[in-house]
Design a protein around this motif. Structure first.
Motif, PDB file in Angstrom:
ATOM      1  N   LYS A 167       0.836  -1.207   0.000  1.00  0.00           N
ATOM      2  CA  LYS A 167       0.000   0.000   0.000  1.00  0.00           C
ATOM      3  C   LYS A 167       0.869   1.255   0.000  1.00  0.00           C
ATOM      4  O   LYS A 167       0.556   2.242  -0.659  1.00  0.00           O
ATOM      5  CB  LYS A 167      -0.924   0.017   1.228  1.00  0.00           C
ATOM      6  N   LEU A 168       1.959   1.205   0.756  1.00  0.00           N
ATOM      7  CA  LEU A 168       2.892   2.339   0.761  1.00  0.00           C
ATOM      8  C   LEU A 168       3.541   2.504  -0.602  1.00  0.00           C
ATOM      9  O   LEU A 168       3.708   3.622  -1.100  1.00  0.00           O
ATOM     10  CB  LEU A 168       3.962   2.131   1.831  1.00  0.00           C
ATOM     11  N   ALA A 169       3.915   1.374  -1.211  1.00  0.00           N
ATOM     12  CA  ALA A 169       4.517   1.427  -2.548  1.00  0.00           C
ATOM     13  C   ALA A 169       3.541   2.036  -3.556  1.00  0.00           C
ATOM     14  O   ALA A 169       3.931   2.838  -4.409  1.00  0.00           O
ATOM     15  CB  ALA A 169       4.938   0.028  -2.985  1.00  0.00           C
ATOM     16  N   ASP A 170       2.269   1.668  -3.434  1.00  0.00           N
ATOM     17  CA  ASP A 170       1.248   2.212  -4.340  1.00  0.00           C
ATOM     18  C   ASP A 170       1.116   3.723  -4.205  1.00  0.00           C
ATOM     19  O   ASP A 170       0.692   4.409  -5.139  1.00  0.00           O
ATOM     20  CB  ASP A 170      -0.118   1.563  -4.067  1.00  0.00           C
ATOM     21  N   ARG A 171       1.464   4.237  -3.022  1.00  0.00           N
ATOM     22  CA  ARG A 171       1.389   5.682  -2.789  1.00  0.00           C
ATOM     23  C   ARG A 171       2.706   6.379  -3.136  1.00  0.00           C
ATOM     24  O   ARG A 171       2.885   7.563  -2.830  1.00  0.00           O
ATOM     25  CB  ARG A 171       1.003   5.955  -1.338  1.00  0.00           C
ATOM     26  N   GLY A 172       3.635   5.636  -3.748  1.00  0.00           N
ATOM     27  CA  GLY A 172       4.862   6.249  -4.244  1.00  0.00           C
ATOM     28  C   GLY A 172       6.035   6.242  -3.284  1.00  0.00           C
ATOM     29  O   GLY A 172       7.093   6.795  -3.585  1.00  0.00           O
ATOM     30  N   PHE A 173       5.874   5.619  -2.116  1.00  0.00           N
ATOM     31  CA  PHE A 173       6.969   5.578  -1.149  1.00  0.00           C
ATOM     32  C   PHE A 173       7.945   4.443  -1.475  1.00  0.00           C
ATOM     33  O   PHE A 173       7.559   3.406  -1.998  1.00  0.00           O
ATOM     34  CB  PHE A 173       6.429   5.334   0.272  1.00  0.00           C
ATOM     35  N   TRP A 174       9.218   4.674  -1.132  1.00  0.00           N
ATOM     36  CA  TRP A 174      10.157   3.564  -1.061  1.00  0.00           C
ATOM     37  C   TRP A 174       9.737   2.684   0.109  1.00  0.00           C
ATOM     38  O   TRP A 174       9.252   3.186   1.119  1.00  0.00           O
ATOM     39  CB  TRP A 174      11.581   4.072  -0.815  1.00  0.00           C
ATOM     40  N   ILE A 175       9.917   1.384  -0.016  1.00  0.00           N
ATOM     41  CA  ILE A 175       9.622   0.476   1.089  1.00  0.00           C
ATOM     42  C   ILE A 175      10.802  -0.459   1.302  1.00  0.00           C
ATOM     43  O   ILE A 175      11.688  -0.572   0.450  1.00  0.00           O
ATOM     44  CB  ILE A 175       8.327  -0.342   0.846  1.00  0.00           C
TER      45      ILE A 175
END
Length: 489
Positions: free
Chosen positions: A249-257
């Motif tokens: 979900k974080l990746a979908d929002r453009g964050f590095w994970i």
């Protein structure tokens, strides 16, 4: 800022030679062409516990580690990554010490989560606590206010002592946002390029929930802090140990994970000599990830691997790790254990030791990490093929110390003589320099006891082949003249 698609180092400020100045000298002398992606310096700030993870402030560097000038020197040659524990600050911080003295009359009182911010009467209810993902027996600590003699309970997610050394911050408070802004501006002024948001999953406290990664409130905070970081040209790396779907979900929002799935998956691949699970995983993972094998905590199992592992098989793998000297961190809350009672949170070990100090197996594991899309981080103990530090565990009583050995300058020099370390450095150089790693990644068909991973860009390519039975790894690649070259890792 644009992150470099090259290898990073993870190290404590005092783990390679004793302090930040020596760390910089070691980097320049031995690893000048190795960590082109950057240096993740684990908390160098004044701290009252948890090896830096209970910081008093982010405005100073602990004098025993050095100064901000030392950070700036390292930053001249490497992008510097530091941690910000957005969830908590030290009990010994000036902010909480003022609260301990004056209680609600302290100018800093709103930084903290007194229990009446959750329960109207300030009395915790067990049915609410039962739903929470706990990191200690109860999620609060009680203190006596000096000036009034009254007791105040405040939220403390983490901490082995009672009362805890790590006092949670109220991210809903404007005062906390002002404080975080001050910390970020200071990072920017001192050349920090990347900030890891440590323990960010725990920041939202909401009754009726697990108090872990509470949606949508956590996104509101992340959007706010991303806007702040963007304004200072700082990249963010949220650190969340949870079911992989939350990471995605974080990746979908453009964050590095963080790729917390890879360490266990690679371990399973090497011990069981099967690439089946690795291949399944590589089919649909987000590419915008930081990858690792080892770190200052342990190899993540629960909840990171939930839904990806069979607990019976996992138990067998864990037993092998224990035979090889590892120790375990366990899940405390019954609600968050597996149905059959499987409760392993992390496997704590040196990655070299858990692979039986087998050079070929270890290098094969590292080669997989370096070929998987993402920014690879190499932990300093893994860099030097360090073994389990059982002596330090016995001395401190802290299981994580098994993989936190501090290397003297002499020990660094000795480690660099080891064949496995030199071969690993050669592998890292290859990962840093070959142009194909900026192209397209492919998982190639292979037998289940083999691994074949490849990269292609324009007329360049490189391919990793691993025979899991022997542990031998071979890389085939095009050189600068377009010739096909093979090298045994």
């Amino acid at each position: 800022m644009e992150l470099k698609n090259q290898v990073q180092l993870i190290t404590y400020p005092d783990s390679l030679g004793g302090n930040l100045n020596t760390l910089n000298n070691v980097l320049l002398k031995h690893f000048s062409d190795i960590f082109k992606g950057g240096i993740h310096i684990l908390p160098p700030f004044p701290s009252s516990g948890d090896r830096g993870f209970a910081p008093l402030t982010y405005l100073e560097i602990d004098p025993q580690h050095g100064t901000w000038e030392d950070i700036q020197k390292i930053g001249k040659n490497h992008d510097v990554l530091v941690d910000l524990m957005v969830n908590h600050i030290s009990r010994q911080s000036s902010y909480f010490q003022d609260f301990l003295k004056k209680g609600r009359n302290s100018e800093y009182a709103d930084l903290f989560i007194t229990l009446d911010k959750l329960w109207e009467d300030g009395q915790p209810k067990q049915e609410d606590i039962d739903k929470m993902f706990l990191r200690r027996e109860v999620p609060y600590s009680t203190f006596t206010i000096e000036e009034t003699g009254e007791e105040e309970s405040v939220w403390t997610t983490f901490g082995k002592t009672n009362p805890s050394e790590q006092i949670d911050l109220d991210v809903k408070s404007q005062q906390v946002k002002d404080l975080l802004t001050e910390f970020f501006v200071n990072f920017s002024n001192n050349g920090v390029k990347i900030v890891r948001l440590d323990a960010v999953g725990y920041i939202i406290k909401k009754l009726g929930t697990s108090c872990f990664f509470v949606e949508p409130e956590i996104y509101q905070f992340l959007d706010w802090i991303k806007e702040l970081a963007d304004s200072l040209d700082i990249e963010l790396l949220p650190e969340v140990h949870s079911h992989y779907s939350i990471q995605y979900k974080l990746a979908d929002r453009g964050f590095w994970i963080y790729d917390f799935i890879l360490p266990y998956t690679v371990l399973d691949t090497m011990i069981n000599k099967s690439s089946v699970k690795l291949y399944e995983y590589l089919k649909n993972r987000p590419e915008k990830q930081f990858t690792m094998l080892d770190c200052h905590d342990g190899i993540p199992v629960k909840p990171d691997m939930d839904g990806l592992i069979d607990t019976k098989e996992a138990r067998k793998l864990v037993d092998i790790c224990l035979e090889r000297g590892s120790n375990l961190s366990l899940v405390l809350s019954d609600e968050h254990k597996a149905e059959d009672g499987f409760d392993v949170h992390q496997i704590r070990c040196s990655y070299y030791s858990v692979l039986n100090c087998d050079d070929d197996a270890y290098l094969a594991a590292r080669a997989i990490q370096l070929f998987v899309p993402g920014i690879p981080q190499v932990y300093y103990v893994g860099l030097l093929a360090g073994e389990n530090d059982v002596e330090n565990v016995e001395k401190t009583g802290e299981g994580r110390e098994i993989n936190r050995h501090n290397f003297s300058l002499e020990e660094i020099e000795e480690s660099l003589q080891k064949d496995v370390v030199q071969r690993q450095l050669e592998l890292i150089r290859f990962r840093n320099e070959h142009p194909a790693f900026n192209g397209e990644f492919k998982v190639q068909n292979s037998a289940s006891d083999e691994v074949r991973l490849a990269w292609e860009k324009d007329d360049t390519y490189c391919q990793l082949f691993i025979d899991l039975n022997s542990g031998k790894s071979v890389i085939e690649y095009t050189d600068g003249d377009g010739k096909i070259v093979k090298y045994t890792v």
